[in-house]
Design a protein around this motif. Sequence first.
Motif, PDB file in Angstrom:
ATOM      1  N   GLY A 143       0.811  -1.206   0.000  1.00  0.00           N
ATOM      2  CA  GLY A 143       0.000   0.000   0.000  1.00  0.00           C
ATOM      3  C   GLY A 143       0.842   1.251   0.000  1.00  0.00           C
ATOM      4  N   SER A 144       1.899   1.273   0.810  1.00  0.00           N
ATOM      5  CA  SER A 144       2.808   2.416   0.841  1.00  0.00           C
ATOM      6  C   SER A 144       3.520   2.585  -0.500  1.00  0.00           C
ATOM      7  CB  SER A 144       3.830   2.222   1.966  1.00  0.00           C
ATOM      8  OG  SER A 144       4.754   3.281   1.996  1.00  0.00           O
ATOM      9  N   PHE A 145       3.945   1.466  -1.066  1.00  0.00           N
ATOM     10  CA  PHE A 145       4.608   1.472  -2.381  1.00  0.00           C
ATOM     11  C   PHE A 145       3.681   2.037  -3.453  1.00  0.00           C
ATOM     12  CE2 PHE A 145       5.611  -0.896  -6.325  1.00  0.00           C
ATOM     13  CZ  PHE A 145       6.941  -0.543  -6.499  1.00  0.00           C
ATOM     14  N   CYS A 146       2.436   1.590  -3.461  1.00  0.00           N
ATOM     15  CA  CYS A 146       1.487   2.015  -4.492  1.00  0.00           C
ATOM     16  C   CYS A 146       1.099   3.485  -4.358  1.00  0.00           C
ATOM     17  CB  CYS A 146       0.233   1.143  -4.457  1.00  0.00           C
ATOM     18  SG  CYS A 146       0.465  -0.502  -5.145  1.00  0.00           S
ATOM     19  N   ARG A 147       1.076   3.994  -3.130  1.00  0.00           N
ATOM     20  CA  ARG A 147       0.745   5.408  -2.960  1.00  0.00           C
ATOM     21  C   ARG A 147       1.768   6.300  -3.661  1.00  0.00           C
ATOM     22  NH1 ARG A 147      -1.130   3.665   2.064  1.00  0.00           N
ATOM     23  NH2 ARG A 147       0.885   4.009   3.088  1.00  0.00           N
ATOM     24  N   VAL A 148       3.035   5.949  -3.545  1.00  0.00           N
ATOM     25  CA  VAL A 148       4.068   6.716  -4.241  1.00  0.00           C
ATOM     26  C   VAL A 148       4.004   6.452  -5.745  1.00  0.00           C
ATOM     27  CG1 VAL A 148       6.542   7.145  -4.449  1.00  0.00           C
ATOM     28  CG2 VAL A 148       5.540   6.652  -2.203  1.00  0.00           C
ATOM     29  N   LEU A 149       3.846   5.175  -6.098  1.00  0.00           N
ATOM     30  CA  LEU A 149       3.844   4.788  -7.506  1.00  0.00           C
ATOM     31  C   LEU A 149       2.680   5.411  -8.270  1.00  0.00           C
ATOM     32  CD1 LEU A 149       5.511   2.964  -9.400  1.00  0.00           C
ATOM     33  CD2 LEU A 149       3.933   1.109  -8.870  1.00  0.00           C
ATOM     34  N   SER A 150       1.589   5.726  -7.578  1.00  0.00           N
ATOM     35  CA  SER A 150       0.426   6.311  -8.265  1.00  0.00           C
ATOM     36  C   SER A 150       0.769   7.632  -8.936  1.00  0.00           C
ATOM     37  CB  SER A 150      -0.720   6.511  -7.266  1.00  0.00           C
ATOM     38  OG  SER A 150      -0.405   7.513  -6.309  1.00  0.00           O
ATOM     39  N   LEU A 151       1.812   8.319  -8.458  1.00  0.00           N
ATOM     40  CA  LEU A 151       2.223   9.584  -9.069  1.00  0.00           C
ATOM     41  C   LEU A 151       2.806   9.384 -10.470  1.00  0.00           C
ATOM     42  CD1 LEU A 151       3.941  11.222  -5.952  1.00  0.00           C
ATOM     43  CD2 LEU A 151       1.622  11.611  -6.805  1.00  0.00           C
ATOM     44  N   ALA A 152       3.147   8.148 -10.808  1.00  0.00           N
ATOM     45  CA  ALA A 152       3.720   7.858 -12.128  1.00  0.00           C
ATOM     46  C   ALA A 152       2.663   7.591 -13.182  1.00  0.00           C
ATOM     47  CB  ALA A 152       4.654   6.652 -12.037  1.00  0.00           C
ATOM     48  N   VAL A 153       1.400   7.449 -12.786  1.00  0.00           N
ATOM     49  CA  VAL A 153       0.370   7.010 -13.725  1.00  0.00           C
ATOM     50  C   VAL A 153       0.207   7.994 -14.880  1.00  0.00           C
ATOM     51  CG1 VAL A 153      -2.080   6.518 -14.028  1.00  0.00           C
ATOM     52  CG2 VAL A 153      -0.877   5.667 -12.007  1.00  0.00           C
ATOM     53  N   LEU A 154      -0.074   9.245 -14.572  1.00  0.00           N
ATOM     54  CA  LEU A 154      -0.379  10.205 -15.642  1.00  0.00           C
ATOM     55  C   LEU A 154       0.803  10.422 -16.586  1.00  0.00           C
ATOM     56  CD1 LEU A 154      -2.485  11.993 -16.913  1.00  0.00           C
ATOM     57  CD2 LEU A 154      -1.803  13.834 -15.355  1.00  0.00           C
ATOM     58  N   PRO A 155       2.029  10.689 -16.091  1.00  0.00           N
ATOM     59  CA  PRO A 155       3.128  10.849 -17.055  1.00  0.00           C
ATOM     60  C   PRO A 155       3.400   9.585 -17.867  1.00  0.00           C
ATOM     61  CG  PRO A 155       3.960  10.838 -14.790  1.00  0.00           C
ATOM     62  CD  PRO A 155       2.471  10.957 -14.715  1.00  0.00           C
ATOM     63  N   ALA A 156       3.197   8.400 -17.277  1.00  0.00           N
ATOM     64  CA  ALA A 156       3.421   7.158 -18.025  1.00  0.00           C
ATOM     65  C   ALA A 156       2.418   7.014 -19.157  1.00  0.00           C
ATOM     66  CB  ALA A 156       3.339   5.958 -17.086  1.00  0.00           C
ATOM     67  N   VAL A 157       1.159   7.356 -18.889  1.00  0.00           N
ATOM     68  CA  VAL A 157       0.129   7.244 -19.927  1.00  0.00           C
ATOM     69  C   VAL A 157       0.352   8.299 -21.004  1.00  0.00           C
ATOM     70  CG1 VAL A 157      -2.341   7.363 -20.383  1.00  0.00           C
ATOM     71  CG2 VAL A 157      -1.516   6.230 -18.317  1.00  0.00           C
ATOM     72  N   PHE A 158       0.681   9.527 -20.614  1.00  0.00           N
ATOM     73  CA  PHE A 158       0.987  10.569 -21.592  1.00  0.00           C
ATOM     74  C   PHE A 158       2.147  10.143 -22.496  1.00  0.00           C
ATOM     75  CE2 PHE A 158      -0.724  14.658 -19.383  1.00  0.00           C
ATOM     76  CZ  PHE A 158      -1.993  14.378 -19.868  1.00  0.00           C
ATOM     77  N   ALA A 159       3.195   9.592 -21.881  1.00  0.00           N
ATOM     78  CA  ALA A 159       4.366   9.177 -22.658  1.00  0.00           C
ATOM     79  C   ALA A 159       4.002   8.096 -23.670  1.00  0.00           C
ATOM     80  CB  ALA A 159       5.465   8.680 -21.721  1.00  0.00           C
ATOM     81  N   ALA A 160       3.184   7.116 -23.254  1.00  0.00           N
ATOM     82  CA  ALA A 160       2.774   6.052 -24.172  1.00  0.00           C
ATOM     83  C   ALA A 160       1.947   6.611 -25.324  1.00  0.00           C
ATOM     84  CB  ALA A 160       1.973   4.999 -23.413  1.00  0.00           C
ATOM     85  N   LEU A 161       1.072   7.568 -25.031  1.00  0.00           N
ATOM     86  CA  LEU A 161       0.243   8.176 -26.080  1.00  0.00           C
ATOM     87  C   LEU A 161       1.106   8.928 -27.079  1.00  0.00           C
ATOM     88  CD1 LEU A 161      -2.503   9.040 -27.259  1.00  0.00           C
ATOM     89  CD2 LEU A 161      -2.519  10.917 -25.593  1.00  0.00           C
ATOM     90  N   ILE A 162       2.052   9.712 -26.588  1.00  0.00           N
ATOM     91  CA  ILE A 162       2.918  10.472 -27.495  1.00  0.00           C
ATOM     92  C   ILE A 162       3.785   9.531 -28.321  1.00  0.00           C
ATOM     93  CG2 ILE A 162       4.747  12.202 -27.635  1.00  0.00           C
ATOM     94  CD1 ILE A 162       3.675  13.374 -25.001  1.00  0.00           C
ATOM     95  N   ARG A 163       4.248   8.469 -27.691  1.00  0.00           N
ATOM     96  CA  ARG A 163       5.109   7.509 -28.389  1.00  0.00           C
ATOM     97  C   ARG A 163       4.419   6.919 -29.615  1.00  0.00           C
ATOM     98  NH1 ARG A 163       7.277   1.890 -25.559  1.00  0.00           N
ATOM     99  NH2 ARG A 163       7.049   0.592 -27.396  1.00  0.00           N
ATOM    100  N   LEU A 164       3.201   6.421 -29.446  1.00  0.00           N
ATOM    101  CA  LEU A 164       2.498   5.826 -30.576  1.00  0.00           C
ATOM    102  C   LEU A 164       2.071   6.873 -31.598  1.00  0.00           C
ATOM    103  CD1 LEU A 164       0.240   2.969 -29.178  1.00  0.00           C
ATOM    104  CD2 LEU A 164       2.142   2.781 -30.774  1.00  0.00           C
ATOM    105  N   THR A 165       1.718   8.059 -31.133  1.00  0.00           N
ATOM    106  CA  THR A 165       1.341   9.128 -32.059  1.00  0.00           C
ATOM    107  C   THR A 165       2.531   9.528 -32.917  1.00  0.00           C
ATOM    108  OG1 THR A 165      -0.320   9.945 -30.493  1.00  0.00           O
ATOM    109  CG2 THR A 165       0.374  11.445 -32.239  1.00  0.00           C
ATOM    110  N   ALA A 166       3.697   9.670 -32.289  1.00  0.00           N
ATOM    111  CA  ALA A 166       4.898  10.005 -33.050  1.00  0.00           C
ATOM    112  C   ALA A 166       5.206   8.924 -34.081  1.00  0.00           C
ATOM    113  CB  ALA A 166       6.083  10.193 -32.101  1.00  0.00           C
ATOM    114  N   ALA A 167       5.002   7.650 -33.706  1.00  0.00           N
ATOM    115  CA  ALA A 167       5.235   6.564 -34.661  1.00  0.00           C
ATOM    116  C   ALA A 167       4.283   6.667 -35.844  1.00  0.00           C
ATOM    117  CB  ALA A 167       5.072   5.218 -33.963  1.00  0.00           C
ATOM    118  N   ALA A 168       3.007   6.929 -35.574  1.00  0.00           N
ATOM    119  CA  ALA A 168       2.032   7.049 -36.658  1.00  0.00           C
ATOM    120  C   ALA A 168       2.351   8.220 -37.570  1.00  0.00           C
ATOM    121  CB  ALA A 168       0.630   7.212 -36.073  1.00  0.00           C
TER     122      ALA A 168
END
Length: 467
Positions: A143-168
């Motif tokens: 639970g403690s680990f996930c509370r910190v890790l939750s801060l990575a969700v939005l930048p990780a999803v943004f990065a994945a979206l930009i990555r595939l868009t740049a490829a297209a």
Amino acid sequence: MTAHATLAPLTQAPPPTWAVELRALGALAGPLIGANLLQMAVFAVDVVFVARLGPVEFAAATLGVFFFHILGFGLIGMVGAAEPLIAAALGRRVGAVRQVRRSFRMAMWLAVLGSLVVIAVLNCAAPLLRLAGQDPAVAARAGSFCRVLSLAVLPAVFAALIRLTAAALGRPGWALMVTALALGVAVLANWCLVFGNAGFPALGLEGSALSSVIVSTATCAAYVVILLTDRRLRRYRLLGKWWRAEWSRMAEIARLGTPIALGWMAEGGLFGGAGLLMGLISVAAIDAHAVALNIAAIAFQIPFGLAQAAMIRVGFAFGAGDRAWVARAGNVAIVTGIAVMALSAMVFWAVPHWLVRLYVDPAREGAVASLAVALLGIAAIFQLVDGAQAVAAGVLRGVQDTRVPMLIQIGGYWGAGFGTALLLGFGLGWGAAGIWWGLAVGLGVVSALLIWRWNARERLHLSPHVA
């Protein structure tokens, strides 16, 4: 190959032959496959550092990362539905810049909304894990680990979206370069924060989670800089007018993306469920499962990258309304995926002991090593069907068909796959091997049905409406 060649624009013109289509697919898929493999190395860095913290911390991180990945990948699958829309707009050519920008912008909005949900769930990880019967001490640390890790969700999803868009948009090489950067940041951040090197505090498990936040943020920032400076990408002004709502486009992305997310989560849940079943057999079964699955996951990055590229190539053809091109792009991708995984299957059959020795010393852990070798023999078979189902799902996403494939995935993975795993593993007493044969059955059923659906696309009215 120079950076300029790697990042050269990929044509959206119809290829006249299979050979030309294969070259176009390879130019797009190569950097994506490389980036996927480097991402596996980023995950491995976290494992190497956390494993040295002790069994409770390692178990907590394992559960937390599984939670993060199954939710995060599901969200990436949802917003990634913008990619077939972007590819179709490029194939149509008329008004492409505006349509690409709209799809990207509303996928970003959807990423923000979805991230809020994922963050809320991650912050409830400890009570959820206790409800699932996990050890209270492990659940608390997770639970403690996930509370910190939750801060990575939005930048990780943004990065994945930009990555595939740049490829297209003809810049797949950036994915490889940025992920190489992420690997270096991951090593440095873990080294500094987990054990307190270079004057940083020793944060232990939370330090590993914080390093993941840093890696995701750095990756996202790098992609934003690329969007603002790359000459080809800059002309689309993807970050322009980000405040302007296009509710119909967001609804379209959610309609296409929700089934993708659920399908990915169903597959991830199948392998997670198999791990839980291994825990009912023995500790050695868990360890052997983890070793064999990690080896199979590395090989899977090749068809996964091909599926990402195939979705874009088929999307170009679908937008252009060219049925012959749709057929050629999809068929080339599926045949290539099966051929590549046939090679990896041969490696699994030929040298399983060498592969297992990279993870386990047979002299000290003979039971784990021998069982992992046996599981790799089964993995050699499901490599073929796993690669086929991944690419088939990708080409179907290219023609914007996601709802029925989701139903096929859920039914195949959990009805045929998990049901067979229970029957063979426990009903017939086959143990760990029976569970893996269940995985193979599930993947085989999904593969057969998705390929059938692709071949039946004309009868099912999945082909472009324009002749």
